[in-house]
Design a protein around this motif. Structure first.
Motif, PDB file in Angstrom:
ATOM      1  N   UNK A  87      -4.911 -30.306   0.977  1.00  0.00           N
ATOM      2  CA  UNK A  87      -6.231 -30.940   1.058  1.00  0.00           C
ATOM      3  C   UNK A  87      -7.005 -30.419   2.267  1.00  0.00           C
ATOM      4  N   UNK A  88      -6.328 -30.268   3.387  1.00  0.00           N
ATOM      5  CA  UNK A  88      -6.983 -29.739   4.590  1.00  0.00           C
ATOM      6  C   UNK A  88      -7.389 -28.287   4.369  1.00  0.00           C
ATOM      7  N   UNK A  89      -6.514 -27.503   3.748  1.00  0.00           N
ATOM      8  CA  UNK A  89      -6.814 -26.099   3.459  1.00  0.00           C
ATOM      9  C   UNK A  89      -8.031 -25.970   2.558  1.00  0.00           C
ATOM     10  N   UNK A  90      -8.116 -26.795   1.540  1.00  0.00           N
ATOM     11  CA  UNK A  90      -9.252 -26.734   0.626  1.00  0.00           C
ATOM     12  C   UNK A  90     -10.546 -27.173   1.303  1.00  0.00           C
ATOM     13  N   UNK A  91     -10.445 -28.182   2.173  1.00  0.00           N
ATOM     14  CA  UNK A  91     -11.629 -28.629   2.917  1.00  0.00           C
ATOM     15  C   UNK A  91     -12.170 -27.494   3.789  1.00  0.00           C
ATOM     16  N   UNK A  92     -11.288 -26.840   4.540  1.00  0.00           N
ATOM     17  CA  UNK A  92     -11.726 -25.763   5.430  1.00  0.00           C
ATOM     18  C   UNK A  92     -12.217 -24.550   4.641  1.00  0.00           C
ATOM     19  N   UNK A  93     -11.621 -24.281   3.502  1.00  0.00           N
ATOM     20  CA  UNK A  93     -12.053 -23.143   2.681  1.00  0.00           C
ATOM     21  C   UNK A  93     -13.491 -23.304   2.218  1.00  0.00           C
TER      22      UNK A  93
ATOM     23  N   UNK B  75       3.200 -26.158  18.027  1.00  0.00           N
ATOM     24  CA  UNK B  75       4.651 -26.270  17.808  1.00  0.00           C
ATOM     25  C   UNK B  75       5.020 -26.987  16.502  1.00  0.00           C
ATOM     26  N   UNK B  76       4.034 -27.227  15.658  1.00  0.00           N
ATOM     27  CA  UNK B  76       4.358 -27.773  14.336  1.00  0.00           C
ATOM     28  C   UNK B  76       5.239 -26.768  13.594  1.00  0.00           C
ATOM     29  N   UNK B  77       6.354 -27.214  13.021  1.00  0.00           N
ATOM     30  CA  UNK B  77       7.225 -26.269  12.307  1.00  0.00           C
ATOM     31  C   UNK B  77       6.481 -25.561  11.176  1.00  0.00           C
ATOM     32  N   UNK B  78       6.673 -24.261  11.096  1.00  0.00           N
ATOM     33  CA  UNK B  78       6.047 -23.473  10.035  1.00  0.00           C
ATOM     34  C   UNK B  78       6.839 -23.642   8.749  1.00  0.00           C
ATOM     35  N   UNK B  79       6.150 -23.992   7.687  1.00  0.00           N
ATOM     36  CA  UNK B  79       6.786 -24.220   6.395  1.00  0.00           C
ATOM     37  C   UNK B  79       6.236 -23.219   5.388  1.00  0.00           C
ATOM     38  N   UNK B  80       7.047 -22.294   4.953  1.00  0.00           N
ATOM     39  CA  UNK B  80       6.592 -21.245   4.041  1.00  0.00           C
ATOM     40  C   UNK B  80       6.088 -21.816   2.722  1.00  0.00           C
ATOM     41  N   UNK B  81       6.676 -22.918   2.292  1.00  0.00           N
ATOM     42  CA  UNK B  81       6.267 -23.495   1.011  1.00  0.00           C
ATOM     43  C   UNK B  81       4.914 -24.184   1.106  1.00  0.00           C
ATOM     44  N   UNK B  82       4.442 -24.429   2.334  1.00  0.00           N
ATOM     45  CA  UNK B  82       3.133 -25.062   2.532  1.00  0.00           C
ATOM     46  C   UNK B  82       2.147 -24.087   3.171  1.00  0.00           C
ATOM     47  N   UNK B  83       2.427 -22.787   3.057  1.00  0.00           N
ATOM     48  CA  UNK B  83       1.530 -21.760   3.583  1.00  0.00           C
ATOM     49  C   UNK B  83       0.592 -21.293   2.470  1.00  0.00           C
TER      50      UNK B  83
ATOM     51  N   UNK C 244       0.576  -4.002  11.682  1.00  0.00           N
ATOM     52  CA  UNK C 244       1.077  -4.669  12.885  1.00  0.00           C
ATOM     53  C   UNK C 244       0.415  -6.022  13.095  1.00  0.00           C
ATOM     54  N   UNK C 245      -0.018  -6.652  12.006  1.00  0.00           N
ATOM     55  CA  UNK C 245      -0.688  -7.943  12.136  1.00  0.00           C
ATOM     56  C   UNK C 245       0.259  -9.022  12.629  1.00  0.00           C
ATOM     57  N   UNK C 246      -0.139  -9.692  13.687  1.00  0.00           N
ATOM     58  CA  UNK C 246       0.725 -10.736  14.257  1.00  0.00           C
ATOM     59  C   UNK C 246       0.004 -12.074  14.426  1.00  0.00           C
ATOM     60  N   UNK C 247      -1.188 -12.190  13.856  1.00  0.00           N
ATOM     61  CA  UNK C 247      -1.920 -13.464  13.855  1.00  0.00           C
ATOM     62  C   UNK C 247      -2.516 -13.656  12.464  1.00  0.00           C
ATOM     63  N   UNK C 248      -3.001 -14.870  12.191  1.00  0.00           N
ATOM     64  CA  UNK C 248      -3.480 -15.184  10.850  1.00  0.00           C
ATOM     65  C   UNK C 248      -4.952 -15.561  10.864  1.00  0.00           C
ATOM     66  N   UNK C 249      -5.634 -15.178   9.785  1.00  0.00           N
ATOM     67  CA  UNK C 249      -7.029 -15.549   9.574  1.00  0.00           C
ATOM     68  C   UNK C 249      -7.185 -16.166   8.194  1.00  0.00           C
ATOM     69  N   UNK C 250      -8.294 -16.893   8.021  1.00  0.00           N
ATOM     70  CA  UNK C 250      -8.732 -17.313   6.688  1.00  0.00           C
ATOM     71  C   UNK C 250      -9.831 -16.347   6.268  1.00  0.00           C
ATOM     72  N   UNK C 251      -9.675 -15.757   5.094  1.00  0.00           N
ATOM     73  CA  UNK C 251     -10.629 -14.783   4.591  1.00  0.00           C
ATOM     74  C   UNK C 251     -11.597 -15.463   3.629  1.00  0.00           C
TER      75      UNK C 251
ATOM     76  N   UNK D 269      -7.093 -21.705  -2.859  1.00  0.00           N
ATOM     77  CA  UNK D 269      -6.711 -21.982  -1.472  1.00  0.00           C
ATOM     78  C   UNK D 269      -5.917 -20.870  -0.796  1.00  0.00           C
ATOM     79  N   UNK D 270      -5.486 -19.855  -1.538  1.00  0.00           N
ATOM     80  CA  UNK D 270      -4.610 -18.835  -0.942  1.00  0.00           C
ATOM     81  C   UNK D 270      -5.454 -17.705  -0.359  1.00  0.00           C
ATOM     82  N   UNK D 271      -5.894 -17.903   0.886  1.00  0.00           N
ATOM     83  CA  UNK D 271      -6.808 -16.944   1.502  1.00  0.00           C
ATOM     84  C   UNK D 271      -6.408 -16.537   2.922  1.00  0.00           C
ATOM     85  N   UNK D 272      -5.136 -16.698   3.294  1.00  0.00           N
ATOM     86  CA  UNK D 272      -4.681 -16.273   4.621  1.00  0.00           C
ATOM     87  C   UNK D 272      -4.337 -14.784   4.586  1.00  0.00           C
TER      88      UNK D 272
END
Length: 232
Positions: free
Chosen positions: A141-147, A176-184, A196-203, A209-212
């Motif tokens: 829901x948060x991901x869709x709101x920000x998208x 420090x929130x645990x990263x959850x691959x199933x919620x990415x 060499x990408x080491x940070x994430x963006x929203x495109x 919702x899958x736009x990282x």
């Protein structure tokens, strides 16, 4: 023999006079004079009481606001103008949810979408300086709101979020929130670490919702800050 007539002198003692009954003097009733005061005095007193009550309410709200446990005080010190909503957040008995003016609110968080570009480290420092951090996305829901939010205005293409690669293959949120691959919400084939990408963006152009997407941290993009909403 001539009879003798004896006269006896009888003396009656004077009875003592009856004691005088003292009648208390008549008490003079005080005269009642109508109290003299200006006709506007009651109105003035009512007005003063109203002002005092209003001042007490304002002071109470300010005290509750500044001592709110839901938000670091740094954010509150940075902004003087706030937008509040009367909806009561779930699980709290407070009646107002507030975000700094110009920030977007979703549930119990406030979001700031930048109008300028910085690299990932500068973006996080800028958020920290405002008492917040780069956004941490915890739900669909948060991901869709920000998208939807990042599409306005349309000229901005990529936004940094608070996700970085702590070491190769190990992603970490800034709070420090645990990263959850199933919620990415990575784009298909991401993260690929191709450049060499080491940070994430929203495109923005990518269909949510899958736009990282993973990018190098020194590239300059827009960014999103997140802070807990202040409740009073």
């Amino acid at each position: 023999m001539a009879s003798e007539i004896t006269y006896a002198e009888v003396k009656f003692k004077n009875e003592s006079p009856s004691p005088a009954v003292k009648v208390p003097p008549e008490t003079k009733k005080p005269e009642h004079h109508p109290q003299k005061y200006p006709l506007w005095l009651p109105w003035l007193i009512s007005l003063l009481l109203l002002v005092v009550c209003f001042a007490l309410v304002v002071v109470l709200l300010v005290v509750l606001f500044w001592h709110s446990s839901d938000q670091p005080r740094v954010l509150q010190q940075q902004f003087s103008e706030w937008e509040c909503n009367s909806a009561v957040p779930q699980g709290t008995d407070r009646g107002w949810t507030c975000c700094p003016e110009g920030w977007r609110r979703f549930e119990r968080s406030c979001y700031f979408l930048s109008l300028d570009k910085m690299n990932w480290t500068e973006s996080e420092q800028n958020c920290t300086g405002m008492g917040s951090h780069l956004v941490v996305i915890n739900s669909r829901a948060e991901q869709e709101f920000l998208s939807l939010e990042i599409k306005q205005p349309s000229y901005r293409v990529n936004f940094y979020i608070g996700l970085f690669e702590e070491k190769e293959g190990h992603w970490q949120w800034v709070d420090k929130t645990p990263y959850n691959e199933t919620a990415a919400f990575w784009k298909k084939g991401e993260p690929n670490n191709r450049n060499g990408g080491n940070t994430a963006i929203m495109n923005v152009p990518t269909e949510p919702p899958y736009n990282w997407n993973d990018v190098k941290s020194y590239w300059k993009y827009y960014w999103i800050c997140e802070a807990a909403a202040v409740t009073v």
